[in-house]
Design an enzyme around this catalytic site. Structure first.
Site, PDB file in Angstrom:
ATOM      1  N   TYR A  50       0.822  -1.222   0.000  1.00 42.58           N
ATOM      2  CA  TYR A  50       0.000   0.000   0.000  1.00 42.58           C
ATOM      3  C   TYR A  50       0.857   1.273   0.000  1.00 42.58           C
ATOM      4  O   TYR A  50       0.810   2.081  -0.945  1.00 42.58           O
ATOM      5  CB  TYR A  50      -0.922  -0.044   1.225  1.00 42.58           C
ATOM      6  CG  TYR A  50      -1.677   1.223   1.546  1.00 42.58           C
ATOM      7  CD1 TYR A  50      -2.330   1.955   0.564  1.00 42.58           C
ATOM      8  CD2 TYR A  50      -1.753   1.680   2.870  1.00 42.58           C
ATOM      9  CE1 TYR A  50      -3.029   3.108   0.883  1.00 42.58           C
ATOM     10  CE2 TYR A  50      -2.456   2.819   3.198  1.00 42.58           C
ATOM     11  CZ  TYR A  50      -3.092   3.535   2.203  1.00 42.58           C
ATOM     12  OH  TYR A  50      -3.785   4.676   2.525  1.00 42.58           O
ATOM     13  N   ILE A  51       1.668   1.447   1.030  1.00 43.88           N
ATOM     14  CA  ILE A  51       2.431   2.697   1.115  1.00 43.88           C
ATOM     15  C   ILE A  51       3.607   2.664   0.140  1.00 43.88           C
ATOM     16  O   ILE A  51       3.859   3.635  -0.583  1.00 43.88           O
ATOM     17  CB  ILE A  51       2.890   2.955   2.572  1.00 43.88           C
ATOM     18  CG1 ILE A  51       1.658   3.000   3.499  1.00 43.88           C
ATOM     19  CG2 ILE A  51       3.676   4.267   2.660  1.00 43.88           C
ATOM     20  CD1 ILE A  51       1.977   3.139   4.977  1.00 43.88           C
ATOM     21  N   ASN A  73       8.198  -9.692  -2.090  1.00 43.71           N
ATOM     22  CA  ASN A  73       7.922 -11.138  -2.215  1.00 43.71           C
ATOM     23  C   ASN A  73       6.454 -11.425  -2.556  1.00 43.71           C
ATOM     24  O   ASN A  73       6.064 -12.587  -2.676  1.00 43.71           O
ATOM     25  CB  ASN A  73       8.322 -11.889  -0.935  1.00 43.71           C
ATOM     26  CG  ASN A  73       7.554 -11.427   0.288  1.00 43.71           C
ATOM     27  OD1 ASN A  73       6.607 -10.656   0.181  1.00 43.71           O
ATOM     28  ND2 ASN A  73       7.957 -11.917   1.459  1.00 43.71           N
ATOM     29  N   ALA A 105       9.096  -3.148   3.293  1.00 42.70           N
ATOM     30  CA  ALA A 105       8.704  -4.558   3.397  1.00 42.70           C
ATOM     31  C   ALA A 105       8.758  -5.018   4.847  1.00 42.70           C
ATOM     32  O   ALA A 105       9.815  -4.965   5.476  1.00 42.70           O
ATOM     33  CB  ALA A 105       9.646  -5.412   2.551  1.00 42.70           C
ATOM     34  N   TYR A 122       5.426  -5.819  17.147  1.00 41.18           N
ATOM     35  CA  TYR A 122       5.557  -5.075  15.887  1.00 41.18           C
ATOM     36  C   TYR A 122       6.303  -3.761  16.129  1.00 41.18           C
ATOM     37  O   TYR A 122       7.309  -3.459  15.471  1.00 41.18           O
ATOM     38  CB  TYR A 122       4.168  -4.807  15.291  1.00 41.18           C
ATOM     39  CG  TYR A 122       4.179  -3.750  14.219  1.00 41.18           C
ATOM     40  CD1 TYR A 122       4.906  -3.942  13.046  1.00 41.18           C
ATOM     41  CD2 TYR A 122       3.507  -2.543  14.395  1.00 41.18           C
ATOM     42  CE1 TYR A 122       4.948  -2.949  12.073  1.00 41.18           C
ATOM     43  CE2 TYR A 122       3.544  -1.557  13.422  1.00 41.18           C
ATOM     44  CZ  TYR A 122       4.268  -1.760  12.273  1.00 41.18           C
ATOM     45  OH  TYR A 122       4.319  -0.778  11.319  1.00 41.18           O
ATOM     46  N   PHE A 126       1.717   7.768  11.688  1.00 40.08           N
ATOM     47  CA  PHE A 126       0.527   7.570  12.495  1.00 40.08           C
ATOM     48  C   PHE A 126      -0.449   6.789  11.599  1.00 40.08           C
ATOM     49  O   PHE A 126      -0.048   5.752  11.077  1.00 40.08           O
ATOM     50  CB  PHE A 126       0.078   8.912  13.089  1.00 40.08           C
ATOM     51  CG  PHE A 126       0.956   9.243  14.303  1.00 40.08           C
ATOM     52  CD1 PHE A 126       2.329   9.417  14.146  1.00 40.08           C
ATOM     53  CD2 PHE A 126       0.446   9.284  15.582  1.00 40.08           C
ATOM     54  CE1 PHE A 126       3.168   9.629  15.260  1.00 40.08           C
ATOM     55  CE2 PHE A 126       1.264   9.503  16.692  1.00 40.08           C
ATOM     56  CZ  PHE A 126       2.616   9.681  16.522  1.00 40.08           C
ATOM     57  N   HIS A 135      -7.896  -2.264   8.971  1.00 40.05           N
ATOM     58  CA  HIS A 135      -7.906  -0.817   9.207  1.00 40.05           C
ATOM     59  C   HIS A 135      -9.310  -0.222   9.121  1.00 40.05           C
ATOM     60  O   HIS A 135     -10.155  -0.688   8.354  1.00 40.05           O
ATOM     61  CB  HIS A 135      -6.980  -0.117   8.210  1.00 40.05           C
ATOM     62  CG  HIS A 135      -5.549  -0.509   8.408  1.00 40.05           C
ATOM     63  ND1 HIS A 135      -4.877  -1.295   7.517  1.00 40.05           N
ATOM     64  CD2 HIS A 135      -4.704  -0.266   9.430  1.00 40.05           C
ATOM     65  CE1 HIS A 135      -3.661  -1.500   7.970  1.00 40.05           C
ATOM     66  NE2 HIS A 135      -3.519  -0.893   9.131  1.00 40.05           N
ATOM     67  N   PHE A 194     -14.723  -0.581  18.118  1.00 39.25           N
ATOM     68  CA  PHE A 194     -14.027  -1.292  19.194  1.00 39.25           C
ATOM     69  C   PHE A 194     -13.955  -0.452  20.466  1.00 39.25           C
ATOM     70  O   PHE A 194     -12.931   0.127  20.785  1.00 39.25           O
ATOM     71  CB  PHE A 194     -12.621  -1.700  18.742  1.00 39.25           C
ATOM     72  CG  PHE A 194     -12.594  -2.659  17.580  1.00 39.25           C
ATOM     73  CD1 PHE A 194     -13.589  -3.603  17.405  1.00 39.25           C
ATOM     74  CD2 PHE A 194     -11.558  -2.623  16.654  1.00 39.25           C
ATOM     75  CE1 PHE A 194     -13.565  -4.501  16.342  1.00 39.25           C
ATOM     76  CE2 PHE A 194     -11.518  -3.518  15.589  1.00 39.25           C
ATOM     77  CZ  PHE A 194     -12.524  -4.445  15.430  1.00 39.25           C
ATOM     78  N   ARG A 244      -7.487   9.000  16.539  1.00 43.17           N
ATOM     79  CA  ARG A 244      -6.291   8.734  15.736  1.00 43.17           C
ATOM     80  C   ARG A 244      -6.027   9.902  14.795  1.00 43.17           C
ATOM     81  O   ARG A 244      -6.939  10.655  14.436  1.00 43.17           O
ATOM     82  CB  ARG A 244      -6.474   7.463  14.889  1.00 43.17           C
ATOM     83  CG  ARG A 244      -6.546   6.176  15.703  1.00 43.17           C
ATOM     84  CD  ARG A 244      -5.208   5.838  16.335  1.00 43.17           C
ATOM     85  NE  ARG A 244      -5.249   4.605  17.107  1.00 43.17           N
ATOM     86  CZ  ARG A 244      -5.617   4.524  18.381  1.00 43.17           C
ATOM     87  NH1 ARG A 244      -6.028   5.608  19.033  1.00 43.17           N
ATOM     88  NH2 ARG A 244      -5.599   3.373  19.015  1.00 43.17           N
TER      89      ARG A 244
HETATM   90  N1  UFG Z   1     -11.385   0.318  14.724  1.00 45.70           N
HETATM   91  C1  UFG Z   1     -12.703  -0.003  14.981  1.00 45.70           C
HETATM   92  N2  UFG Z   1     -13.296  -0.956  14.216  1.00 45.70           N
HETATM   93  C2  UFG Z   1     -12.637  -1.602  13.197  1.00 45.70           C
HETATM   94  C3  UFG Z   1     -11.282  -1.249  12.943  1.00 45.70           C
HETATM   95  C4  UFG Z   1     -10.694  -0.287  13.722  1.00 45.70           C
HETATM   96  O1  UFG Z   1     -13.333   0.548  15.876  1.00 45.70           O
HETATM   97  O2  UFG Z   1     -13.234  -2.472  12.555  1.00 45.70           O
HETATM   98  C5  UFG Z   1     -10.742   1.370  15.534  1.00 45.70           C
HETATM   99  C6  UFG Z   1      -9.529   0.887  16.288  1.00 45.70           C
HETATM  100  O3  UFG Z   1      -9.887   0.323  17.513  1.00 45.70           O
HETATM  101  C7  UFG Z   1      -8.709   2.170  16.399  1.00 45.70           C
HETATM  102  C8  UFG Z   1      -9.079   2.952  15.143  1.00 45.70           C
HETATM  103  O4  UFG Z   1     -10.273   2.369  14.667  1.00 45.70           O
HETATM  104  O5  UFG Z   1      -9.141   2.882  17.519  1.00 45.70           O
HETATM  105  C9  UFG Z   1      -8.029   2.866  14.065  1.00 45.70           C
HETATM  106  O6  UFG Z   1      -7.699   1.491  13.877  1.00 45.70           O
HETATM  107  P1  UFG Z   1      -6.750   0.984  12.710  1.00 45.70           P
HETATM  108  O7  UFG Z   1      -6.684  -0.507  12.839  1.00 45.70           O
HETATM  109  O8  UFG Z   1      -7.200   1.556  11.413  1.00 45.70           O
HETATM  110  O9  UFG Z   1      -5.361   1.661  13.032  1.00 45.70           O
HETATM  111  P2  UFG Z   1      -4.475   1.577  14.373  1.00 45.70           P
HETATM  112  O10 UFG Z   1      -4.501   2.952  14.969  1.00 45.70           O
HETATM  113  O11 UFG Z   1      -4.848   0.472  15.240  1.00 45.70           O
HETATM  114  O12 UFG Z   1      -3.075   1.176  13.751  1.00 45.70           O
HETATM  115  C10 UFG Z   1      -2.267   2.092  13.086  1.00 45.70           C
HETATM  116  C11 UFG Z   1      -1.450   1.389  12.004  1.00 45.70           C
HETATM  117  C12 UFG Z   1      -0.493   0.396  12.615  1.00 45.70           C
HETATM  118  C13 UFG Z   1       0.331   1.104  13.646  1.00 45.70           C
HETATM  119  C14 UFG Z   1      -0.541   1.743  14.663  1.00 45.70           C
HETATM  120  C15 UFG Z   1       0.259   2.507  15.652  1.00 45.70           C
HETATM  121  O13 UFG Z   1      -2.315   0.729  11.114  1.00 45.70           O
HETATM  122  O14 UFG Z   1       0.341  -0.142  11.627  1.00 45.70           O
HETATM  123  O15 UFG Z   1      -1.430   2.671  14.026  1.00 45.70           O
HETATM  124  O16 UFG Z   1      -0.437   2.593  16.840  1.00 45.70           O
HETATM  125  F1  UFG Z   1       1.170   0.249  14.258  1.00 45.70           F
END
Ligand code: UFG
Length: 327
Positions: free
Chosen positions: A11-12, A32, A74, A141, A169, A189, A208, A221
């Site tokens: 993606y990125i 890969n 990667a 991670y 972020f 995501h 969540f 976020r």
């Molecule tokens: N969320 C939901 N429902 C979903 C998916 C996500 O409520 O179905 C919430 C998560 O709980 C979180 C927010 O949406 O509060 C964002 O979640 P993401 O999974 O989109 O992203 P994250 O903040 O968890 O993760 C991102 C990057 C990671 C990185 C992280 C650093 O995707 O690679 O930030 O904290 F490691």
């Protein structure tokens, strides 16, 4: 410059490759295709299918192409998975990075950019989070990225390898050309999942947890457009001759999960049913970046800071590619 982009089918990585090519650089993508897609690699790039675990394959890339700089995307990137399979992260992410670094150094490469993460800041003391914040990785991670940042510190000291560690972020959006975007399987995501509801691929979005200490109880976020991330890579690369550097990359503004869903409703015109479920383990309540340092030092200015624009670009990609690169 000849730039080796590992993970350039992801993606990125693929969108950074696209931006590098637009700016006149030559790109060699090494991937890969474990999570990447061949179709994501820009046609102007040289594509080498290979695994960073295969040191001979990595060496062959440096032997074949005169690489001036490496951008290393990667990696395994799932926080949750890393809590279940820590060795995949503390092992493979680190040893693959070491293979790459050893060959880069052996071939005289002096410029290296690492994809790092906001997962270094599990217990931030100040918000927004700047580069002085104490590092507390939130998962294996995040720890794997922290280890790679530390390894780079020594590569600089010992071999004069100039590096930039860029801590993303929440990368979001798609290329404005509509050619490249997010295509993960499984998709974890928030924005792509919400848009899958609008596409009829999911019945509803599960939030969540809504009992966090935030304005509406859902996690906050900092969503940053993937093209703005790409520009930060290009600026950082050009500044490396003046020394190694570390930057936090976000917009400096946080949105709650509910606000993201509402923005997706406005952009798609779909009601997007949502339901509150339990918290996802490991989610910090608030993560917002201070990107003052990169603004000040490199003049980085996000072109697409609005959440609405980020969602519009993501929606354009998902709408026209409901099955991702298969379309
Ligand atoms: N969320 C939901 N429902 C979903 C998916 C996500 O409520 O179905 C919430 C998560 O709980 C979180 C927010 O949406 O509060 C964002 O979640 P993401 O999974 O989109 O992203 P994250 O903040 O968890 O993760 C991102 C990057 C990671 C990185 C992280 C650093 O995707 O690679 O930030 O904290 F490691």
């Amino acid at each position: 410059m000849n730039i080796l982009v590992t993970g350039g089918a992801g993606y990125i990585g693929s969108i950074v490759a696209e931006e590098l090519i637009r700016e006149g650089e030559s790109v060699v993508v090494f991937d890969n295709l474990y999570t990447g897609h061949r179709a994501a690699v820009p046609p102007e790039a040289i594509f080498v299918e290979g695994d960073l675990a295969d040191r001979a394959a990595v060496k062959a890339v440096f032997d074949t192409y005169e690489i001036d700089a490496v951008m290393h995307f990667a990696s395994y990137t799932l926080v949750g998975e890393s809590m279940e399979q820590p060795f995949k992260y503390l092992g493979d992410n680190v040893t693959n990075g070491l293979n790459l670094l050893q060959e880069a150094v052996a071939h005289g490469v002096r410029r290296f950019i690492l994809s790092s993460t906001a997962n270094l800041f599990d217990q931030p003391e100040r918000m927004p989070i700047d580069e002085e914040e104490r590092i507390v990785p939130g998962s294996p991670y995040g720890e794997s990225k922290h280890i790679l940042e530390r390894i780079l510190h020594w590569m600089d000291r010992i071999f004069g390898l100039r590096y930039a560690a860029l801590r993303y972020f929440n990368a979001a959006g798609a290329s404005p050309t509509g050619e490249r975007g997010e295509d993960h399987d499984p998709e974890t995501h928030l924005i792509p999942r919400v848009l899958q509801v609008a596409l009829g691929q999911r019945d509803k979005i599960v939030i969540f947890g809504d009992d966090y200490p935030t304005r509406d109880g859902t996690c906050v976020r900092d969503y940053i457009h993937v093209v703005d991330l790409a520009q930060a890579h290009i600026l950082a690369l050009r500044a490396l001759d003046h020394g190694s550097r570390t930057y936090n990359l976000g917009n400096g503004r946080g949105f709650t999960v509910k606000e993201v869903i509402e923005t997706c409703r406005e952009v798609t015109g779909h009601p997007i049913p949502a339901e509150v479920g339990p918290r996802r383990p490991g989610d910090p309540a608030v993560l917002v970046a201070s990107s003052e340092k990169i603004r000040r030092e490199l003049g980085w200015e996000p072109k697409y800071p609005d959440l609405r624009t980020i969602v519009e670009h993501a929606w354009e990609w998902h709408r026209t590619h409901p099955h991702g690169y298969e379309d």
